[in-house]
Design an enzyme around this catalytic site. Structure first.
Site, PDB file in Angstrom:
ATOM      1  N   THR A 148       0.839  -1.192   0.000  1.00  0.00           N
ATOM      2  CA  THR A 148       0.000   0.000   0.000  1.00  0.00           C
ATOM      3  C   THR A 148       0.880   1.249   0.000  1.00  0.00           C
ATOM      4  O   THR A 148       1.819   1.344   0.786  1.00  0.00           O
ATOM      5  CB  THR A 148      -0.923   0.000   1.233  1.00  0.00           C
ATOM      6  OG1 THR A 148      -1.855  -1.078   1.105  1.00  0.00           O
ATOM      7  CG2 THR A 148      -1.685   1.309   1.359  1.00  0.00           C
ATOM      8  N   HIS A 204      -6.597 -10.961  -2.319  1.00  0.00           N
ATOM      9  CA  HIS A 204      -5.898 -10.771  -1.041  1.00  0.00           C
ATOM     10  C   HIS A 204      -6.680 -11.475   0.064  1.00  0.00           C
ATOM     11  O   HIS A 204      -7.645 -10.941   0.599  1.00  0.00           O
ATOM     12  CB  HIS A 204      -5.781  -9.280  -0.748  1.00  0.00           C
ATOM     13  CG  HIS A 204      -4.765  -8.945   0.315  1.00  0.00           C
ATOM     14  ND1 HIS A 204      -4.136  -9.895   1.083  1.00  0.00           N
ATOM     15  CD2 HIS A 204      -4.273  -7.745   0.752  1.00  0.00           C
ATOM     16  CE1 HIS A 204      -3.301  -9.310   1.924  1.00  0.00           C
ATOM     17  NE2 HIS A 204      -3.366  -8.005   1.738  1.00  0.00           N
ATOM     18  N   ASN A 228      -3.389 -11.123   5.851  1.00  0.00           N
ATOM     19  CA  ASN A 228      -3.131  -9.904   6.634  1.00  0.00           C
ATOM     20  C   ASN A 228      -4.356  -9.288   7.302  1.00  0.00           C
ATOM     21  O   ASN A 228      -4.381  -8.091   7.584  1.00  0.00           O
ATOM     22  CB  ASN A 228      -2.445  -8.845   5.758  1.00  0.00           C
ATOM     23  CG  ASN A 228      -1.086  -9.288   5.272  1.00  0.00           C
ATOM     24  OD1 ASN A 228      -0.651 -10.405   5.541  1.00  0.00           O
ATOM     25  ND2 ASN A 228      -0.400  -8.438   4.530  1.00  0.00           N
ATOM     26  N   TYR A 246      -7.579  -8.909   6.288  1.00  0.00           N
ATOM     27  CA  TYR A 246      -8.634  -8.240   5.520  1.00  0.00           C
ATOM     28  C   TYR A 246      -9.796  -9.202   5.282  1.00  0.00           C
ATOM     29  O   TYR A 246      -9.837 -10.285   5.852  1.00  0.00           O
ATOM     30  CB  TYR A 246      -8.035  -7.634   4.256  1.00  0.00           C
ATOM     31  CG  TYR A 246      -6.947  -6.638   4.587  1.00  0.00           C
ATOM     32  CD1 TYR A 246      -7.251  -5.462   5.270  1.00  0.00           C
ATOM     33  CD2 TYR A 246      -5.607  -6.907   4.304  1.00  0.00           C
ATOM     34  CE1 TYR A 246      -6.247  -4.564   5.640  1.00  0.00           C
ATOM     35  CE2 TYR A 246      -4.608  -6.013   4.668  1.00  0.00           C
ATOM     36  CZ  TYR A 246      -4.934  -4.844   5.341  1.00  0.00           C
ATOM     37  OH  TYR A 246      -3.959  -3.967   5.714  1.00  0.00           O
ATOM     38  N   ASN A 288      -3.725  -7.184  12.266  1.00  0.00           N
ATOM     39  CA  ASN A 288      -5.101  -6.678  12.254  1.00  0.00           C
ATOM     40  C   ASN A 288      -6.032  -7.509  13.135  1.00  0.00           C
ATOM     41  O   ASN A 288      -7.201  -7.746  12.801  1.00  0.00           O
ATOM     42  CB  ASN A 288      -5.648  -6.587  10.831  1.00  0.00           C
ATOM     43  CG  ASN A 288      -5.134  -5.379  10.082  1.00  0.00           C
ATOM     44  OD1 ASN A 288      -4.930  -4.317  10.665  1.00  0.00           O
ATOM     45  ND2 ASN A 288      -4.902  -5.523   8.783  1.00  0.00           N
TER      46      ASN A 288
END
Length: 353
Positions: free
Chosen positions: A25, A174, A177, A179, A234
């Site tokens: 990102t 994705h 991580n 998400y 996260n």
């Protein structure tokens, strides 16, 4: 025995070597999520990668998790990405779009007015996210209904078609991580008891069906999946990740995907990496936690652990990274202060050899 500098054929996407650029990102697309000419320059500078995987791209407006990240859900965004892919291809490169729905990661202030963050279950992540008004606590997301889960799946399919229309060589979903796809996989964030949660088979369903649907839409040879088993980033809680990930790898194996991309949580996960490689059966790209920088990671190809190795920060700071790895360095150091947002500084001004 293969080496990292030998070619590889990903079901028709022919790679000149095995050194890939990992998704990172960078938050430089502006509020409308439209890629810019500066982004085209940034990616074209790194076209010597075997394969570029872009930063996370939201498949819908409600999938945005950070400020100024790009999308693939509007005509303007498709046009912007077409300039990026054209620049990369003109420089001799290959590029996959990473589709990333952030789910509960983000804040309503980053979404269209009236929208709130959504997730498999109404369980908030711990921590904060940066917004235009400064850091804000993660909010408790709204649990997706069954119809909304299916609509979200359809958003991925539409974004994948948009990616192909924009000139991408393929897409990477994705599922890592912390998400949305990862949120469905992990029991700590998926507390559903319907067909989308409550058992191993139900928790892997969203990841599997998104992958199957995208592969059916654009072709399995242009579809890849990224996973990070056991990664607590996260606020993900999956203390025993093996059942979900082995079941998922076995389910998607018959599709014949372009590759599986694993972000290792640490050396202790190497046994699971090797098991998933065996079950998946196709090309494996590895982003290793124990050797994330430097030539030492290339040994993973030689020893047969992976078919490709992906580099993140080292590619950020070294646009000609394959040449530097072949020479053994030297390497520019990434400047953390300019990683997210801003302009050319810390983005397109890193020198090549």
């Amino acid at each position: 025995m293969s080496t990292a500098f030998e070619p590889l054929d990903l079901s028709g996407t022919k790679l000149p070597h095995r050194i890939a650029m990992a998704p990172m990102t960078r938050s430089r697309s502006g509020a409308a999520g439209v890629p810019t000419a500066l982004m085209a320059e940034y990616y074209a500078q790194r076209a010597s990668a075997a394969l570029i995987v872009t930063e996370g791209i939201q498949p819908s407006a409600v999938g945005q998790g950070y400020p100024d990240t790009p999308g693939l859900h509007s005509a303007e965004q498709v046009t912007g990405w077409r300039a990026v892919t054209s620049a990369v291809h003109a420089a001799g490169g290959r590029i996959f779009a990473q589709l990333m729905h952030a789910g509960r990661i983000g804040h309503p202030s980053l979404l269209p007015e009236g929208e709130v963050n959504v997730a498999p279950s109404a369980v908030a992540a711990t921590g904060q996210v940066y917004t235009a008004e400064g850091p804000k606590d993660f909010v408790t997301p709204r649990e997706l209904t069954d119809d909304e889960v299916r609509a979200t799946l359809a958003d991925y399919v539409t974004a994948a078609r948009n990616a192909v229309d924009a000139g991408f060589d393929g897409v990477e979903l994705h599922g890592a991580n912390g998400y949305l796809i990862h949120q469905f996989l992990a029991p700590g964030s998926n507390r559903r008891t319907d067909g989308w949660g409550g058992s191993v088979e139900a928790r892997i369903r969203f990841a599997a069906e998104v992958t199957e649907a995208v592969a059916a839409e654009i072709g399995a040879a242009r579809t890849a999946l990224r996973l990070s088993p056991g990664n607590a980033f996260n606020s993900i809680e999956e203390p025993e990740p093996e059942p979900e990930y082995t079941a998922l790898a076995a389910r998607i194996a018959p599709l014949g995907l372009a590759y599986l991309h694993l972000a290792e949580d640490g050396p202790a996960r190497r046994a699971l990496t090797l098991r998933l490689r065996e079950l998946f059966g196709g090309p494996l790209m590895l982003n290793p936690a124990d050797s994330p920088t430097g030539p030492e990671a290339l040994a993973l190809v030689e020893e047969g652990t992976a078919d490709l190795v992906s580099y993140g920060q080292l590619f950020l700071a070294n646009p000609d990274l394959p040449a530097r790895l072949r020479a053994g360095g030297p390497f520019n150091e990434a400047r953390r202060a300019t990683m997210y947002g801003g302009g050319a500084e810390g983005y397109t001004d890193y020198p090549a050899l």
